[in-house]
Design a protein around this motif. Structure first.
Motif, PDB file in Angstrom:
ATOM      1  N   GLU A 212       2.499   4.932  -6.659  1.00  0.00           N
ATOM      2  CA  GLU A 212       1.458   5.367  -5.738  1.00  0.00           C
ATOM      3  C   GLU A 212       0.186   5.761  -6.477  1.00  0.00           C
ATOM      4  O   GLU A 212      -0.930   5.461  -6.035  1.00  0.00           O
ATOM      5  CB  GLU A 212       1.965   6.554  -4.915  1.00  0.00           C
ATOM      6  N   LEU A 213       0.332   6.421  -7.639  1.00  0.00           N
ATOM      7  CA  LEU A 213      -0.836   6.806  -8.422  1.00  0.00           C
ATOM      8  C   LEU A 213      -1.583   5.576  -8.915  1.00  0.00           C
ATOM      9  O   LEU A 213      -2.827   5.516  -8.822  1.00  0.00           O
ATOM     10  CB  LEU A 213      -0.413   7.684  -9.599  1.00  0.00           C
ATOM     11  N   TYR A 214      -0.869   4.588  -9.429  1.00  0.00           N
ATOM     12  CA  TYR A 214      -1.522   3.339  -9.842  1.00  0.00           C
ATOM     13  C   TYR A 214      -2.276   2.712  -8.663  1.00  0.00           C
ATOM     14  O   TYR A 214      -3.410   2.238  -8.815  1.00  0.00           O
ATOM     15  CB  TYR A 214      -0.488   2.357 -10.395  1.00  0.00           C
ATOM     16  N   ARG A 215      -1.630   2.714  -7.489  1.00  0.00           N
ATOM     17  CA  ARG A 215      -2.266   2.098  -6.325  1.00  0.00           C
ATOM     18  C   ARG A 215      -3.536   2.847  -5.934  1.00  0.00           C
ATOM     19  O   ARG A 215      -4.577   2.222  -5.664  1.00  0.00           O
ATOM     20  CB  ARG A 215      -1.296   2.072  -5.138  1.00  0.00           C
ATOM     21  N   ARG A 216      -3.469   4.158  -5.928  1.00  0.00           N
ATOM     22  CA  ARG A 216      -4.622   4.945  -5.492  1.00  0.00           C
ATOM     23  C   ARG A 216      -5.778   4.825  -6.483  1.00  0.00           C
ATOM     24  O   ARG A 216      -6.947   4.746  -6.087  1.00  0.00           O
ATOM     25  CB  ARG A 216      -4.222   6.407  -5.297  1.00  0.00           C
ATOM     26  N   ILE A 217      -5.462   4.828  -7.775  1.00  0.00           N
ATOM     27  CA  ILE A 217      -6.520   4.651  -8.778  1.00  0.00           C
ATOM     28  C   ILE A 217      -7.188   3.295  -8.591  1.00  0.00           C
ATOM     29  O   ILE A 217      -8.421   3.172  -8.609  1.00  0.00           O
ATOM     30  CB  ILE A 217      -5.949   4.789 -10.200  1.00  0.00           C
TER      31      ILE A 217
END
Length: 415
Positions: A212-217
């Motif tokens: 999720e962090l990769y996606r949001r970044i």
């Protein structure tokens, strides 16, 4: 970047004389020949190119005189190019212009990062330690704010006007934009929030949250990039511009319009921080973000210091617009050479900096090191880019000798 734009009379006179020398070098016949060579090379029909980055060792090659920040920046741009031409003799090009960049800012998630630098035995601050700002990863992730970004048009125009007033009658002053130069690396962003150890362990402890962090970044990076496109802030990079990790972007394939679109530009991607995970984990956690970023660009440069041979087949080799791949000292040269040759992708080799940076230059060992590269890339497309050299141990002859040996090995082994 707010700057003191008032330059002393002495600095003004010095910069104007330096600008005349800079333009004189830009008009050397060799420059036009190098432009043609770079263009052919980047279009996969030319000979190997050679670059020796010297920004980390300029203090050993020359003396800077200016104190005013604007004057010091101009001096650095012009003097670095002139000294490189005098002492190095690589394929870098000098063009008769100076780019004043849009002052664009981006703060991911409106979140501060923390780090502190260490000092080596020569007093240089060349390394740093990241201090994590993430105490509990799931809680931190849930509380993230939107990223913030913007452009200071007034400050940019004021700087442009100041440069025009100093040297605009000698050098063409143009608009540039370097905000995406080292931007497109979600892995690097994560590392600066939590440090590499936590980054890698959280992939195991909280895999869904890490994805999720990769996606949001990536979402926020793309939003920022598209905002620049809509605002007309993007500038062409198909000439004497940085394409990625020391390479240059000369190309007739990219045909930027007005305004410039993302699809008409290079994009440099890298993921050095994930060298500690398996190829399968790279494909699962990292590659989806990088594929999304590459998809908006015209041509892509991938990599910096990370080895790529294990992540080529199912990841990097599939990136949209892939034209160059960094082949670092930790890469299996033979294996990646075969892959890049088959894919018609440029083998952008970074030799070990130890040969030139430490002790005296062992010319025979350096020649062997370069010969290995040339043989591995032979039959494909090669550029050799010397990076991460932070000292010549005050021997100004080293870069020129190193470049001469590279050219000798290309002549011996390439055909």
């Amino acid at each position: 970047m707010a700057q003191e734009l008032t330059v002393s009379a002495d600095e003004r006179e010095y910069l104007r004389e330096l600008a005349k020398r800079y333009v004189e070098y830009a008009h050397k016949p060799d420059m036009a020949k190098r432009v043609a060579k770079w263009t052919a090379h980047n279009e996969l029909r030319g000979e190997p190119m050679v670059v020796f980055e010297n920004w980390g060792v300029m203090h050993e090659l020359t003396t800077f005189r200016c104190q005013n920040p604007l004057a010091r920046w101009l001096e650095s741009v012009m003097l670095t190019a002139v000294v490189n031409e005098d002492l190095v003799g690589d394929d870098k090009v000098i063009t008769p212009d100076i780019a004043v960049d849009w002052q664009v800012g981006f703060k991911l998630f409106d979140e501060d990062t923390k780090s502190h630098r260490g000092t080596d035995n020569k007093g240089r601050q060349v390394g740093f330690h990241i201090d994590s700002v993430v105490a509990d990863f799931p809680t931190w992730l849930a509380g993230l704010k939107p990223s913030i970004y913007g452009v200071d048009r007034d400050a940019t125009l004021a700087q442009h006007e100041a440069v025009e007033g100093l040297i605009g009658d000698i050098v063409s002053v143009v608009r540039g934009n370097n905000s995406l130069k080292w931007f497109a690396s979600p892995s690097s962003s994560i590392n600066f929030f939590m440090g590499m150890e936590s980054m890698l362990t959280e992939m195991m402890d909280h895999p869904d949250e890490m994805k999720e962090l990769y996606r949001r970044i990536t979402d926020d990076m793309l939003t920022f990039m598209h905002w620049q496109e809509r605002e007309g802030l993007l500038t062409a990079d198909n000439g004497n511009h940085y394409a990625g990790a020391g390479s240059y972007g000369f190309s007739r394939e990219l045909k930027p319009g007005q305004p410039v679109r993302l699809s008409e530009k290079w994009l440099s991607l890298f993921s050095q921080e994930t060298v500690g995970i398996s190829p399968a984990m790279f494909e699962e956690f990292v590659y989806p973000s990088y594929a999304r970023l590459a998809a908006v660009a015209g041509l892509t440069y991938f990599g910096c210091c990370e080895p790529v041979h294990d992540i080529w087949d199912n990841a990097i080799g599939k990136l949209h617009g892939l034209r160059k791949v960094s082949v670092s000292p930790w890469c299996d040269e033979t294996r990646i050479g075969e892959a890049l040759r088959a894919a018609k992708v440029i083998y952008s080799r970074k030799p070990s900096p130890n040969f030139v940076g430490i002790g005296t230059l062992d010319e025979a060992a350096w020649a062997d090191h370069i010969a290995t590269t040339v043989r591995a890339a032979r039959g494909g497309h090669l550029e050799i880019i010397n990076r991460d050299v932070y000292t010549f141990e005050h021997d100004k002859t080293k870069p020129g000798r190193a470049v001469r040996i590279i050219r000798e090995q290309i002549e011996k082994w390439w055909k």
